[in-house]
Design a protein around this motif. Structure first.
Motif, mmCIF file in Angstrom:
data_model
loop_
_atom_site.group_PDB
_atom_site.id
_atom_site.type_symbol
_atom_site.label_atom_id
_atom_site.label_comp_id
_atom_site.label_asym_id
_atom_site.label_seq_id
_atom_site.Cartn_x
_atom_site.Cartn_y
_atom_site.Cartn_z
ATOM 1 N N SER A 77 -25.968 -49.943 14.697
ATOM 2 C CA SER A 77 -24.613 -50.476 14.522
ATOM 3 C C SER A 77 -23.709 -49.948 15.625
ATOM 4 O O SER A 77 -23.868 -48.824 16.095
ATOM 5 C CB SER A 77 -24.047 -50.089 13.149
ATOM 6 O OG SER A 77 -23.739 -48.714 13.088
ATOM 7 N N ARG B 268 -32.976 -58.849 6.588
ATOM 8 C CA ARG B 268 -31.954 -58.534 5.587
ATOM 9 C C ARG B 268 -31.822 -57.026 5.412
ATOM 10 O O ARG B 268 -30.706 -56.506 5.266
ATOM 11 C CB ARG B 268 -32.293 -59.201 4.247
ATOM 12 C CG ARG B 268 -32.107 -60.704 4.233
ATOM 13 C CD ARG B 268 -32.131 -61.247 2.812
ATOM 14 N NE ARG B 268 -33.433 -61.026 2.172
ATOM 15 C CZ ARG B 268 -34.436 -61.894 2.192
ATOM 16 N NH1 ARG B 268 -34.303 -63.038 2.839
ATOM 17 N NH2 ARG B 268 -35.571 -61.620 1.565
ATOM 18 N N ARG B 269 -32.943 -56.324 5.436
ATOM 19 C CA ARG B 269 -32.894 -54.869 5.292
ATOM 20 C C ARG B 269 -32.169 -54.233 6.473
ATOM 21 O O ARG B 269 -31.355 -53.318 6.295
ATOM 22 C CB ARG B 269 -34.313 -54.316 5.171
ATOM 23 C CG ARG B 269 -34.371 -52.808 5.004
ATOM 24 C CD ARG B 269 -35.771 -52.344 4.701
ATOM 25 N NE ARG B 269 -35.850 -50.887 4.723
ATOM 26 C CZ ARG B 269 -36.958 -50.191 4.506
ATOM 27 N NH1 ARG B 269 -38.092 -50.829 4.235
ATOM 28 N NH2 ARG B 269 -36.950 -48.877 4.557
ATOM 29 N N ARG C 193 -24.721 -52.841 8.356
ATOM 30 C CA ARG C 193 -23.444 -53.071 7.675
ATOM 31 C C ARG C 193 -22.899 -51.775 7.072
ATOM 32 O O ARG C 193 -21.699 -51.490 7.146
ATOM 33 C CB ARG C 193 -23.615 -54.141 6.594
ATOM 34 C CG ARG C 193 -22.304 -54.643 5.991
ATOM 35 C CD ARG C 193 -22.579 -55.737 4.968
ATOM 36 N NE ARG C 193 -23.260 -56.874 5.564
ATOM 37 C CZ ARG C 193 -22.643 -57.848 6.226
ATOM 38 N NH1 ARG C 193 -21.325 -57.803 6.363
ATOM 39 N NH2 ARG C 193 -23.324 -58.851 6.728
ATOM 40 N N ALA C 194 -23.783 -50.963 6.497
ATOM 41 C CA ALA C 194 -23.349 -49.718 5.854
ATOM 42 C C ALA C 194 -22.767 -48.750 6.873
ATOM 43 O O ALA C 194 -21.685 -48.179 6.656
ATOM 44 C CB ALA C 194 -24.520 -49.073 5.118
ATOM 45 N N GLU D 63 -29.930 -55.690 8.325
ATOM 46 C CA GLU D 63 -28.519 -56.062 8.206
ATOM 47 C C GLU D 63 -27.791 -55.137 7.245
ATOM 48 O O GLU D 63 -26.662 -54.704 7.520
ATOM 49 C CB GLU D 63 -28.393 -57.508 7.739
ATOM 50 C CG GLU D 63 -26.947 -57.964 7.585
ATOM 51 C CD GLU D 63 -26.831 -59.369 7.014
ATOM 52 O OE1 GLU D 63 -25.764 -59.673 6.444
ATOM 53 O OE2 GLU D 63 -27.791 -60.146 7.136
ATOM 54 N N ARG D 64 -28.417 -54.815 6.119
ATOM 55 C CA ARG D 64 -27.784 -53.910 5.161
ATOM 56 C C ARG D 64 -27.558 -52.529 5.771
ATOM 57 O O ARG D 64 -26.506 -51.909 5.558
ATOM 58 C CB ARG D 64 -28.642 -53.800 3.898
ATOM 59 C CG ARG D 64 -28.638 -55.035 3.021
ATOM 60 C CD ARG D 64 -29.203 -54.735 1.635
ATOM 61 N NE ARG D 64 -30.596 -54.326 1.688
ATOM 62 C CZ ARG D 64 -31.634 -55.150 1.592
ATOM 63 N NH1 ARG D 64 -31.425 -56.454 1.466
ATOM 64 N NH2 ARG D 64 -32.873 -54.679 1.627
ATOM 65 N N ALA D 65 -28.534 -52.055 6.545
ATOM 66 C CA ALA D 65 -28.402 -50.739 7.167
ATOM 67 C C ALA D 65 -27.281 -50.732 8.198
ATOM 68 O O ALA D 65 -26.464 -49.798 8.252
ATOM 69 C CB ALA D 65 -29.723 -50.338 7.831
ATOM 70 N N ARG E 4 -19.397 -50.168 8.478
ATOM 71 C CA ARG E 4 -18.230 -50.001 7.612
ATOM 72 C C ARG E 4 -17.805 -48.544 7.535
ATOM 73 O O ARG E 4 -16.602 -48.233 7.534
ATOM 74 C CB ARG E 4 -18.545 -50.541 6.214
ATOM 75 C CG ARG E 4 -18.621 -52.051 6.131
ATOM 76 C CD ARG E 4 -19.049 -52.503 4.746
ATOM 77 N NE ARG E 4 -18.956 -53.955 4.594
ATOM 78 C CZ ARG E 4 -19.408 -54.607 3.531
ATOM 79 N NH1 ARG E 4 -19.964 -53.934 2.525
ATOM 80 N NH2 ARG E 4 -19.298 -55.934 3.464
#
Length: 262
Positions: A181, A244-245, A251-252, A247-249, A255
């Motif tokens: 990220s 998807r996994r 995104r966390a 993306e979740r990592a 943020r």
């Protein structure tokens, strides 16, 4: 007209570009040394000149071939991520024709994808898979475009198939699928916030030249980069599920960075 600060930055970068372009051309043309070393050094110098201050957390790929799934905020991402380690990018084909930036992308051995052709994804996958099997690190901006710096767009899974294709070869090396990220958090030492993100983020129909001038005239920018844990990946893995996994990592940590948390 450029400000005094912008002129000073351009003056500092001109000799770097003048030396770096022919040097990297020679490396690629004659196979002299590691093809990613000069771009890595170049991006580190550019970050220093532009006042880009990086905070990096997590663990990067440790010399292993890696498909890096990152979010995308600005043209600055290329220099910021490129300063971390020797690597290449997946880029849309029109960038190859941009003045100077297109040349930089070619010298960094970017993989260009033509989205107007149906076979473009398959061709890009084949190229990426070949490069991964050779032990390289490839950055894929998984959103497919730049965001506004305050939110993430859904990750696309089509090009993640390249890593799976590479693993279909029983002699291929182990490949890491690494989330990354990138969040621009401060400008002049002050939080950017939602209103300040357009000073750094480059998206929508923004013109490149005015945005570039503004960055040159601006003061220090703080960016947070967070490596996620490697995601298990083999020839049988569902590319949509691992995307998807990832993306979740991303995104966390994205943020968390915007909220000022480590």
């Amino acid at each position: 007209m450029l400000s005094v600060r912008a002129v000073a930055k351009v003056a500092a970068l001109v000799p770097v570009v003048a030396i770096g372009i022919p040097a990297q051309w020679a490396v690629l043309r004659f196979g002299l040394g590691h093809p990613g070393a000069i771009p890595w050094l170049f991006h580190r110098i550019v970050c220093r000149v532009l006042g880009i201050r990086r905070v990096v957390t997590g663990h990067p790929p440790n010399g292993e071939p890696a498909l890096i799934l990152a979010n995308h905020v600005s043209w600055l991402d290329i220099t910021v991520i490129g300063s971390l380690m020797p690597l290449s990018f997946v880029a849309k084909s029109e960038i190859a024709g941009w003045p100077l930036f297109g040349l930089f992308a070619k010298l960094q051995r970017s993989v260009f994808i033509d989205r107007t052709r149906r076979s473009a994804t398959a061709v890009a996958n084949e190229t990426i898979a070949h490069r991964l099997k050779r032990g390289e690190a490839i950055v894929l901006f998984a959103e497919g475009t730049t965001g506004d710096g305050h939110r993430l767009l859904p990750f696309r899974s089509a090009l993640v198939g390249a890593a799976r294709d590479a693993l279909a070869d029983p002699d291929a090396p182990r490949i890491a699928l690494k989330p990354l990220s990138i969040a621009y958090v401060r400008r002049h030492g002050l939080p950017l916030g939602r209103a300040g993100q357009p000073h750094v983020a480059w998206y929508g129909d923004m013109d490149l030249l005015p945005h570039l001038k503004a960055i040159l005239a601006d003061g220090p920018i703080d960016v947070h980069l967070a490596w996620g844990e490697s995601i298990p990946f083999d020839a049988e893995t569902d590319r949509k599920a691992v995307t998807r996994r990832a993306e979740r990592a991303v995104r966390a940590t994205f943020r968390a960075a915007l909220r000022g948390r480590d």
